[in-house]
Design an enzyme around this catalytic site. Structure first.
Site, PDB file in Angstrom:
ATOM      1  N   ALA A  63     -35.002  32.924  92.389  1.00  0.00           N
ATOM      2  CA  ALA A  63     -34.458  33.988  91.550  1.00  0.00           C
ATOM      3  C   ALA A  63     -32.939  33.853  91.594  1.00  0.00           C
ATOM      4  O   ALA A  63     -32.375  33.346  92.574  1.00  0.00           O
ATOM      5  CB  ALA A  63     -34.899  35.333  92.102  1.00  0.00           C
ATOM      6  N   GLY A 108     -38.223  32.301  94.824  1.00  0.00           N
ATOM      7  CA  GLY A 108     -39.104  32.620  93.701  1.00  0.00           C
ATOM      8  C   GLY A 108     -39.669  31.380  93.020  1.00  0.00           C
ATOM      9  O   GLY A 108     -40.749  31.440  92.421  1.00  0.00           O
ATOM     10  N   GLU A 111     -42.563  30.425  95.019  1.00  0.00           N
ATOM     11  CA  GLU A 111     -43.606  31.436  94.794  1.00  0.00           C
ATOM     12  C   GLU A 111     -44.340  31.225  93.469  1.00  0.00           C
ATOM     13  O   GLU A 111     -45.555  31.404  93.393  1.00  0.00           O
ATOM     14  CB  GLU A 111     -42.979  32.840  94.857  1.00  0.00           C
ATOM     15  CG  GLU A 111     -42.516  33.177  96.263  1.00  0.00           C
ATOM     16  CD  GLU A 111     -41.753  34.478  96.334  1.00  0.00           C
ATOM     17  OE1 GLU A 111     -40.640  34.529  95.780  1.00  0.00           O
ATOM     18  OE2 GLU A 111     -42.269  35.435  96.926  1.00  0.00           O
ATOM     19  N   GLU A 131     -35.439  33.199 101.644  1.00  0.00           N
ATOM     20  CA  GLU A 131     -34.956  34.562 101.377  1.00  0.00           C
ATOM     21  C   GLU A 131     -34.399  35.257 102.618  1.00  0.00           C
ATOM     22  O   GLU A 131     -33.492  36.085 102.523  1.00  0.00           O
ATOM     23  CB  GLU A 131     -36.094  35.425 100.796  1.00  0.00           C
ATOM     24  CG  GLU A 131     -36.440  35.121  99.352  1.00  0.00           C
ATOM     25  CD  GLU A 131     -37.545  34.090  99.189  1.00  0.00           C
ATOM     26  OE1 GLU A 131     -37.776  33.302 100.129  1.00  0.00           O
ATOM     27  OE2 GLU A 131     -38.172  34.087  98.110  1.00  0.00           O
TER      28      GLU A 131
HETATM   29  N1  DAK Z   1     -29.295  31.703  92.089  1.00  0.00           N
HETATM   30  C1  DAK Z   1     -28.166  31.557  91.342  1.00  0.00           C
HETATM   31  N2  DAK Z   1     -27.523  30.404  91.198  1.00  0.00           N
HETATM   32  C2  DAK Z   1     -28.016  29.336  91.828  1.00  0.00           C
HETATM   33  C3  DAK Z   1     -29.196  29.400  92.616  1.00  0.00           C
HETATM   34  C4  DAK Z   1     -29.851  30.665  92.725  1.00  0.00           C
HETATM   35  N3  DAK Z   1     -31.007  30.842  93.404  1.00  0.00           N
HETATM   36  N4  DAK Z   1     -29.434  28.172  93.138  1.00  0.00           N
HETATM   37  C5  DAK Z   1     -28.455  27.380  92.655  1.00  0.00           C
HETATM   38  N5  DAK Z   1     -27.613  28.053  91.879  1.00  0.00           N
HETATM   39  C6  DAK Z   1     -26.421  27.565  91.179  1.00  0.00           C
HETATM   40  C7  DAK Z   1     -25.247  27.428  92.141  1.00  0.00           C
HETATM   41  O1  DAK Z   1     -24.625  28.674  92.321  1.00  0.00           O
HETATM   42  C8  DAK Z   1     -24.382  26.435  91.375  1.00  0.00           C
HETATM   43  O2  DAK Z   1     -23.733  27.118  90.337  1.00  0.00           O
HETATM   44  P1  DAK Z   1     -22.105  27.024  90.193  1.00  0.00           P
HETATM   45  O3  DAK Z   1     -21.566  27.465  91.485  1.00  0.00           O
HETATM   46  O4  DAK Z   1     -21.866  25.560  89.922  1.00  0.00           O
HETATM   47  O5  DAK Z   1     -21.810  27.917  89.033  1.00  0.00           O
HETATM   48  C9  DAK Z   1     -25.410  25.513  90.726  1.00  0.00           C
HETATM   49  O6  DAK Z   1     -26.644  26.234  90.726  1.00  0.00           O
HETATM   50  C10 DAK Z   1     -25.632  24.229  91.516  1.00  0.00           C
HETATM   51  O7  DAK Z   1     -25.971  24.594  92.838  1.00  0.00           O
HETATM   52  P2  DAK Z   1     -25.216  23.984  94.119  1.00  0.00           P
HETATM   53  O8  DAK Z   1     -23.818  23.567  93.781  1.00  0.00           O
HETATM   54  O9  DAK Z   1     -25.407  24.937  95.237  1.00  0.00           O
HETATM   55  O10 DAK Z   1     -26.068  22.657  94.360  1.00  0.00           O
HETATM   56  P3  DAK Z   1     -26.325  21.906  95.738  1.00  0.00           P
HETATM   57  O11 DAK Z   1     -27.011  20.628  95.381  1.00  0.00           O
HETATM   58  O12 DAK Z   1     -25.080  21.854  96.567  1.00  0.00           O
HETATM   59  O13 DAK Z   1     -27.366  22.841  96.535  1.00  0.00           O
HETATM   60  C11 DAK Z   1     -29.339  24.236  96.744  1.00  0.00           C
HETATM   61  C12 DAK Z   1     -28.635  23.047  96.013  1.00  0.00           C
HETATM   62  C13 DAK Z   1     -30.668  24.497  96.029  1.00  0.00           C
HETATM   63  C14 DAK Z   1     -29.598  23.835  98.193  1.00  0.00           C
HETATM   64  C15 DAK Z   1     -28.404  25.465  96.695  1.00  0.00           C
HETATM   65  O14 DAK Z   1     -27.994  25.684  95.337  1.00  0.00           O
HETATM   66  C16 DAK Z   1     -29.075  26.722  97.195  1.00  0.00           C
HETATM   67  O15 DAK Z   1     -29.217  26.943  98.395  1.00  0.00           O
HETATM   68  N6  DAK Z   1     -29.476  27.596  96.263  1.00  0.00           N
HETATM   69  C17 DAK Z   1     -30.068  28.879  96.598  1.00  0.00           C
HETATM   70  C18 DAK Z   1     -31.497  28.675  97.000  1.00  0.00           C
HETATM   71  C19 DAK Z   1     -32.139  29.987  97.397  1.00  0.00           C
HETATM   72  O16 DAK Z   1     -31.698  30.642  98.350  1.00  0.00           O
HETATM   73  N7  DAK Z   1     -33.170  30.363  96.671  1.00  0.00           N
HETATM   74  C20 DAK Z   1     -33.866  31.629  96.912  1.00  0.00           C
HETATM   75  C21 DAK Z   1     -33.251  32.670  96.049  1.00  0.00           C
HETATM   76  S1  DAK Z   1     -33.866  34.260  96.504  1.00  0.00           S
HETATM   77  C22 DAK Z   1     -37.786  40.312  94.575  1.00  0.00           C
HETATM   78  C23 DAK Z   1     -38.713  39.382  94.467  1.00  0.00           C
HETATM   79  C24 DAK Z   1     -38.403  38.045  94.576  1.00  0.00           C
HETATM   80  C25 DAK Z   1     -37.159  37.614  94.842  1.00  0.00           C
HETATM   81  C26 DAK Z   1     -36.209  38.557  94.972  1.00  0.00           C
HETATM   82  C27 DAK Z   1     -36.522  39.899  94.831  1.00  0.00           C
HETATM   83  N8  DAK Z   1     -38.085  41.689  94.500  1.00  0.00           N
HETATM   84  C28 DAK Z   1     -39.458  42.113  94.749  1.00  0.00           C
HETATM   85  C29 DAK Z   1     -37.128  42.617  94.160  1.00  0.00           C
HETATM   86  C30 DAK Z   1     -36.858  36.210  94.963  1.00  0.00           C
HETATM   87  C31 DAK Z   1     -35.790  35.810  95.642  1.00  0.00           C
HETATM   88  C32 DAK Z   1     -35.273  34.446  95.612  1.00  0.00           C
HETATM   89  O17 DAK Z   1     -35.782  33.550  94.974  1.00  0.00           O
END
Ligand code: DAK
Length: 257
Positions: A63, A108, A111, A131
């Protein structure tokens, strides 16, 4: 388009198209994904659905954290419900769903892959539920489906630590069904979807409905449902065709009747 839909015969490929953000799902992309899945679920010309991400790096990196950062409790609840509903469509639509995990499938993204019936991964895929590192928990079904797909102990380890897995470990843990070289992933997914699309759609839908009950509810009730769905198939032309084809030593041609 936020989400691309391509038809390959009776298979539909749904591609989340936001490669600049590693296909992270913001409201626009999640809403569009949901709408497209709902349309495909009721499209009788579609026999199987493949979910994947645009570009070479990511399936869905989760997400959108930047979008979620400012949500209040009410908005977070609506956001969670939309993600759950997209997962429910993948899990329960009366046709097989295949995740072609071509890169990062985090949060997400993992998921939604878990909500699909079958997961095929590129050897470069990375999967996980990070998360906990954001101060939240998996909220689109991950706490339940990861345990059901792998094991409770392994799911707890991944969810508590936020550790990200490579494709090979995901395969060993049963999180994905198969791993392919990146260039082979989509051809393999299309081949599988094509094979599944050629089966009897009614038998497939009932097989999915019954198998979905396997790890939940009441055992005897689930067996009774299986028996009921099994017997109902004997009202279909496809059942006669499948058995005639066996007896006549030819390939069956199913029509969905
Ligand atoms: N969200 C927003 N932007 C993201 C993103 C994400 N999840 N993942 C990557 N990006 C964006 C980065 O910000 C970057 O954008 P700019 O800074 O260039 O504008 C671009 O994608 C490229 O990413 P990186 O520069 O970070 O690329 P790297 O190769 O260095 O790293 C990475 C790749 C996948 C390891 C890293 O981007 C990363 O750690 N991303 C986050 C992964 C993550 O934590 N995913 C889980 C998100 S939380 C809910 C239900 C469900 C959920 C929430 C609430 N409720 C019931 C309310 C779900 C939650 C989630 O999914």
């Amino acid at each position: 388009m936020p989400v691309d839909i391509e038809r390959h015969g009776a298979s539909a490929v749904v591609t989340i198209n936001r490669p600049e953000a590693l296909n992270a799902l913001d409201l626009e992309h999640l809403q569009e994904t949901h709408e497209q899945l709902a349309a495909l679920a009721s499209d009788r010309d579609v026999g199987a659905v493949i979910l994947t991400g645009a570009g070479e790096k990511a399936f869905i990196a989760g997400a959108d954290i930047k979008y979620m950062r400012g949500l209040d409790v009410q908005a977070a609840r609506a956001w969670g419900e939309l993600g759950h509903s997209a997962g429910a469509l993948l899990e329960t639509m009366g046709k097989p769903t295949v995740a072609a995990v071509n890169g990062f499938a985090l949060g997400g993204g993992c998921e939604l892959a878990l909500a699909c019936d079958i997961r095929l991964a590129s050897s470069r895929a990375k999967l996980g539920q990070p998360e906990i590192n954001l101060g939240i928990l998996p909220g689109w079904g991950g706490t339940v489906r990861l345990a059901r797909t792998t094991s409770l102990g392994f799911a707890k380890e991944l969810i508590y630590t936020g550790r990200v897995l490579g494709a090979q470990e995901a395969l060993e843990r049963g999180l994905v069904n198969a791993v392919y070289e990146p260039a082979d992933l989509m051809p393999q997914a299309l081949e599988l979807a094509g094979e599944l699309s050629a089966k009897s759609p009614l038998a497939m839908a009932y097989a999915k409905e019954s198998t979905n009950l396997a790890l939940q509810g009441e055992h005897r009730g689930n067996l009774a449902t299986e028996a009921r769905l099994f017997s109902m198939l004997f009202a279909s032309a496809d059942q006669k065709e499948g058995m005639d084809a066996f007896i006549e030593k030819r390939d069956a041609v199913f029509t969905g009747a």
